[in-house]
Motif scaffolding. Structure first.
Motif, mmCIF file in Angstrom:
data_model
loop_
_atom_site.group_PDB
_atom_site.id
_atom_site.type_symbol
_atom_site.label_atom_id
_atom_site.label_comp_id
_atom_site.label_asym_id
_atom_site.label_seq_id
_atom_site.Cartn_x
_atom_site.Cartn_y
_atom_site.Cartn_z
ATOM 1 N N ILE A 263 3.521 1.695 6.877
ATOM 2 C CA ILE A 263 3.763 3.127 6.864
ATOM 3 C C ILE A 263 5.217 3.325 6.465
ATOM 4 O O ILE A 263 6.057 2.435 6.660
ATOM 5 C CB ILE A 263 3.462 3.817 8.207
ATOM 6 C CG1 ILE A 263 4.383 3.299 9.320
ATOM 7 C CG2 ILE A 263 1.991 3.676 8.581
ATOM 8 C CD1 ILE A 263 4.335 4.139 10.587
ATOM 9 N N GLY A 264 5.519 4.512 5.899
ATOM 10 C CA GLY A 264 6.872 4.806 5.473
ATOM 11 C C GLY A 264 7.423 6.016 6.210
ATOM 12 O O GLY A 264 6.759 7.060 6.282
ATOM 13 N N ILE A 265 8.612 5.882 6.763
ATOM 14 C CA ILE A 265 9.295 6.960 7.471
ATOM 15 C C ILE A 265 10.499 7.388 6.636
ATOM 16 O O ILE A 265 11.369 6.558 6.323
ATOM 17 C CB ILE A 265 9.784 6.499 8.867
ATOM 18 C CG1 ILE A 265 8.636 5.907 9.690
ATOM 19 C CG2 ILE A 265 10.450 7.659 9.599
ATOM 20 C CD1 ILE A 265 7.546 6.871 10.042
ATOM 21 N N THR A 266 10.554 8.662 6.244
ATOM 22 C CA THR A 266 11.726 9.157 5.539
ATOM 23 C C THR A 266 12.760 9.628 6.558
ATOM 24 O O THR A 266 12.420 10.224 7.582
ATOM 25 C CB THR A 266 11.376 10.311 4.582
ATOM 26 O OG1 THR A 266 10.592 11.290 5.270
ATOM 27 C CG2 THR A 266 10.612 9.811 3.377
ATOM 28 N N VAL A 267 14.032 9.359 6.240
ATOM 29 C CA VAL A 267 15.138 9.692 7.147
ATOM 30 C C VAL A 267 16.294 10.255 6.324
ATOM 31 O O VAL A 267 16.423 9.969 5.131
ATOM 32 C CB VAL A 267 15.610 8.443 7.929
ATOM 33 C CG1 VAL A 267 14.458 7.822 8.716
ATOM 34 C CG2 VAL A 267 16.229 7.411 6.992
ATOM 35 N N ALA A 273 20.182 4.902 9.919
ATOM 36 C CA ALA A 273 18.968 4.644 10.692
ATOM 37 C C ALA A 273 18.746 3.154 10.882
ATOM 38 O O ALA A 273 18.424 2.699 11.992
ATOM 39 C CB ALA A 273 17.767 5.277 10.004
ATOM 40 N N MET A 274 18.927 2.374 9.819
ATOM 41 C CA MET A 274 18.730 0.930 9.924
ATOM 42 C C MET A 274 19.738 0.302 10.869
ATOM 43 O O MET A 274 19.398 -0.591 11.657
ATOM 44 C CB MET A 274 18.825 0.298 8.535
ATOM 45 C CG MET A 274 17.652 0.609 7.616
ATOM 46 S SD MET A 274 16.068 -0.051 8.228
ATOM 47 C CE MET A 274 16.393 -1.815 8.205
ATOM 48 N N TRP A 306 4.699 -3.669 9.298
ATOM 49 C CA TRP A 306 5.924 -3.256 8.618
ATOM 50 C C TRP A 306 6.053 -1.729 8.647
ATOM 51 O O TRP A 306 5.069 -1.006 8.468
ATOM 52 C CB TRP A 306 5.909 -3.707 7.166
ATOM 53 C CG TRP A 306 5.933 -5.189 6.947
ATOM 54 C CD1 TRP A 306 5.664 -6.173 7.855
ATOM 55 C CD2 TRP A 306 6.230 -5.868 5.719
ATOM 56 N NE1 TRP A 306 5.763 -7.411 7.274
ATOM 57 C CE2 TRP A 306 6.114 -7.266 5.963
ATOM 58 C CE3 TRP A 306 6.570 -5.443 4.447
ATOM 59 C CZ2 TRP A 306 6.340 -8.213 4.972
ATOM 60 C CZ3 TRP A 306 6.797 -6.388 3.445
ATOM 61 C CH2 TRP A 306 6.681 -7.760 3.717
ATOM 62 N N VAL A 307 7.281 -1.259 8.823
ATOM 63 C CA VAL A 307 7.610 0.166 8.751
ATOM 64 C C VAL A 307 8.757 0.314 7.759
ATOM 65 O O VAL A 307 9.856 -0.216 7.981
ATOM 66 C CB VAL A 307 8.025 0.739 10.123
ATOM 67 C CG1 VAL A 307 8.389 2.220 9.987
ATOM 68 C CG2 VAL A 307 6.909 0.548 11.150
ATOM 69 N N GLU A 308 8.499 1.009 6.665
ATOM 70 C CA GLU A 308 9.539 1.231 5.664
ATOM 71 C C GLU A 308 10.413 2.411 6.090
ATOM 72 O O GLU A 308 9.918 3.416 6.597
ATOM 73 C CB GLU A 308 8.918 1.528 4.298
ATOM 74 C CG GLU A 308 9.956 1.713 3.190
ATOM 75 C CD GLU A 308 9.344 1.999 1.823
ATOM 76 O OE1 GLU A 308 10.092 1.989 0.830
ATOM 77 O OE2 GLU A 308 8.122 2.232 1.753
ATOM 78 N N ILE A 309 11.702 2.293 5.860
ATOM 79 C CA ILE A 309 12.664 3.364 6.098
ATOM 80 C C ILE A 309 13.228 3.753 4.734
ATOM 81 O O ILE A 309 13.853 2.922 4.064
ATOM 82 C CB ILE A 309 13.797 2.921 7.046
ATOM 83 C CG1 ILE A 309 13.223 2.318 8.344
ATOM 84 C CG2 ILE A 309 14.728 4.081 7.353
ATOM 85 C CD1 ILE A 309 12.394 3.266 9.183
#
Length: 322
Positions: A263-267, A273-274, A306-309
């Protein structure tokens, strides 16, 4: 795990699935689920392309794919289309279970299922099958499961025999989790999601937890209010007892055999964030300084999914990767 993370502006942007034939898959989701192709990124240097689709009626006017939620990312690795032996792991077959399905809420579930069947779409479960007569599962061209549920708000005005895919919502993405305590801690207290709804199935010994981002200050957690009319929900499925087995683990979709990706989380600020996620003790798969794509990072949830940022505001010039 420390949870001093500023999640202001975080949004569940997309779910990534690998596909064998991108033309076939894009057309499938456009025709059957009212999705629009927002864009295609070509990464010829790395021999893969990404396609970004979303139900247009569910998006803010004029929003690009990275500025909204409810996006389905289809990733195509070059050479798979014409490889007769190449197959993808749909996440539902032992011993490689993990990811379960994506789900659309529809305006008229009976008519929607009839329409899909008329279009030649195969079903894993029809409405008439089994005990749960209120849900169905269709299959996409790569064998991924697509759950269909009734949008309760749309049901108030539905017309018998009529279904319009442009009104559908890309409602949720389901992944199985070993220990719900750890997973709820991660998605709620680390990524900043709210618990929308819990469904316990004691007879079958499993519990479902639905989470998503909520901006309404008056929202009541775990109320289920408006659940079926939302997009961008994560469903965590817990089969009772797995948390007590030290050797038990789910397949994350990125180890062989591959299928589901992330999944991808936009920030608002990827580097910030990282840094905060790493400082909080979240396992890092890719830092922004790693590799060629300096604008994204990847972290791991408690089950190694996996979680994409990635950035909310804009996408950088990607021509260098062609």
């Amino acid at each position: 795990m420390s949870t001093s993370i500023d999640t202001t502006g975080f949004q569940f942007n997309h779910t990534m699935l690998r596909v064998k034939d991108p033309k076939r898959s894009v057309e499938f989701y456009q025709k059957n689920f009212g999705m629009k192709l927002y864009g295609q990124f070509k990464f010829a240097k790395f021999k893969f392309d990404n396609y970004y689709l979303g139900v247009e009626s569910a998006a803010p006017t004029g929003a690009d794919w990275w500025e909204r939620s409810g996006i389905l990312e289809l990733a195509h690795n070059y050479g798979t289309k014409n490889n007769e032996t190449y197959t993808l792991n749909n996440g539902n077959v032992e011993p490689h279970r993990g990811f379960g399905h994506i789900c659309f809420s529809v305006d008229n579930i009976e008519a929607a299922c009839d329409q899909l069947e008329a279009n030649g779409v195969e079903f894993k479960k029809k409405l008439s099958d089994g005990r749960q007569k209120y849900i169905a599962f269709a299959l996409d061209p790569d064998g991924y499961w697509i759950e269909l549920i009734q949008n309760n708000r749309r049901a108030l005005t539905k017309v018998a025999g009529v279904s319009n895919p442009k009104t559908y919502k890309f409602n949720h993405t389901m992944i199985r989790v070993k220990d719900p305590k750890l997973s709820l801690e991660f998605y709620r207290n680390v990524l900043g999601m709210k618990l929308l709804y819990t469904m316990e199935h004691a007879g079958a010994k499993f519990t479902l937890y639905f989470l998503g981002y909520v901006s309404d200050p008056n929202f009541i957690e775990n109320s289920g209010e408006g659940f079926s009319d939302r997009e961008a929900i994560v469903e965590l499925t817990h089969n009772w007892g797995t948390e007590h087995d030290p050797d038990f683990k789910y397949h994350n979709g990125n180890d062989a055999p591959q299928g589901y990706g992330h999944i991808g989380i936009t920030v608002p600020d990827v580097a910030k964030a990282m840094e905060q996620l790493e400082r909080a003790g979240v396992p890092i798969r890719k830092r922004v300084t790693d590799g060629n794509m300096k604008f994204i990072g990847f972290v791991l949830d408690p089950d190694n999914y996996w979680v994409e940022i990635l950035p909310t505001a804009s996408m950088p010039d990607l021509s260098e990767f062609n």
